[in-house]
Design an enzyme around this catalytic site. Structure first.
Site, PDB file in Angstrom:
ATOM      1  CG  ASP A 117      -1.621   1.276   1.470  1.00 11.70           C
ATOM      2  OD1 ASP A 117      -2.359   1.693   0.562  1.00 11.70           O
ATOM      3  OD2 ASP A 117      -1.426   1.884   2.542  1.00 11.70           O
ATOM      4  CG  ASP A 145      -1.414   7.777   0.300  1.00 11.81           C
ATOM      5  OD1 ASP A 145      -0.575   8.690   0.238  1.00 11.81           O
ATOM      6  OD2 ASP A 145      -2.133   7.443  -0.661  1.00 11.81           O
TER       7      ASP A 145
END
Length: 289
Positions: free
Chosen positions: A68, A70
């Site tokens: 992922d 952020d």
């Protein structure tokens, strides 16, 4: 990257998707027409949790990794919500901590729709999204890398372990980070964003992670891919894809949530690659910590 809006592992059963797994666990991409019927996505039958120091844990060996962005690779999640808080204040509304928790990890479109509805703002969700994107252009690129992220990415790259980026962010937002940190983003084999034309649904659905797995040259089975996440939305997506998930949450998780992750760590700095059959760190990597 949230305590999702009414979404739980118990309620998540039947899904439809362009990306499914065959009986051998291989990720396959199907056209919308070829699906026709609904397919069932199963969570792994055994999900283990543990701490970095727990050497007694047994994990499945992996060959690929999917990250992922952020909150996991880049410490941009807090900045993102700070921008939202400022925008809401400009419109006479208070963006609460509770609302932030519920929105963490969702797409921009979902976040803005939730905020406008919950706070009863006098602007549309589209207008809020435009203001958010405008403010993000100047502020988000300055977000620093998360602790241990550079060391881990550089290590995997040098050892020949392929890894991809799978994010609920728009490709436009990712490009802002790419321009600010080109040396980091060039390490990824490929990326999949929620706004890509071949992605129907973002996290917590598994589409993004299954698409990321399918785009590796050797098309590994989902169980051979290790997910790195920081949010509950991402955890749901990774587990639904049939992958192991290493979770680095921003705050303390309830025990029932932590147990669902394969491994919960304080930061990527605590990750031990050898737990999952990956090459261990060498002394040369310590300087990047």
């Amino acid at each position: 990257m949230a305590i999702q809006r009414g979404f739980t592992s118990d309620s998540y059963q039947i899904i439809t998707s362009k990306i499914l797994t065959d009986r051998q666990g291989n990720a396959k991409i199907f056209s919308a027409r070829s699906l026709g019927t609904k397919s069932r996505a199963f969570f792994p039958s055994q999900v283990q949790s543990g701490r970095a120091s727990s050497r007694a844990r047994h994990f499945k060996k992996v060959t690929h990794c999917v990250f992922d962005l952020d909150g996991t690779v880049i410490d941009s999640e807090s900045q993102y919500h700070k921008i939202l808080k400022e925008i809401c204040a400009n419109h006479g509304k208070k963006y609460t901590k509770e609302l932030q928790i519920r929105n963490t990890g969702s797409t921009d479109k979902e976040v803005c729709a939730n905020v406008v509805r919950e706070l009863r703002m006098n602007i549309t969700a589209d207008q809020l999204q435009r203001e958010l994107q405008d403010a993000s252009r100047s502020k988000l690129p300055h977000a620093p890398l998360q602790k241990g992220a550079e060391r881990l990415l550089q290590h995997l790259y040098e050892k020949g372990i392929k890894f991809a980026l799978a994010t609920n962010s728009s490709r436009r937002a990712v490009r802002l980070h790419m321009a600010a940190k080109p040396q980091i983003f060039k390490l990824f084999n490929h990326m999949v964003c929620a706004t890509d034309p071949d992605v129907d649904r973002g996290k917590p659905f598994p589409d993004i992670y299954l698409m990321a797995a399918a785009k590796f040259p050797d098309n590994p089975k989902p169980i051979k891919c290790l997910v790195f996440e920081d949010s509950l939305v991402g955890l749901e997506a990774g587990l639904a894809a049939g992958m192991q998930v290493v979770l680095t949450p921003p705050s303390r998780l309830p025990p029932q949530v932590a147990r669902r992750a394969t491994l919960v760590l304080k930061s990527l700095q605590d990750f031990k690659p050898e737990y999952f059959g990956l090459p261990p760190f060498s002394d040369d990597n310590k300087k990047l910590a």
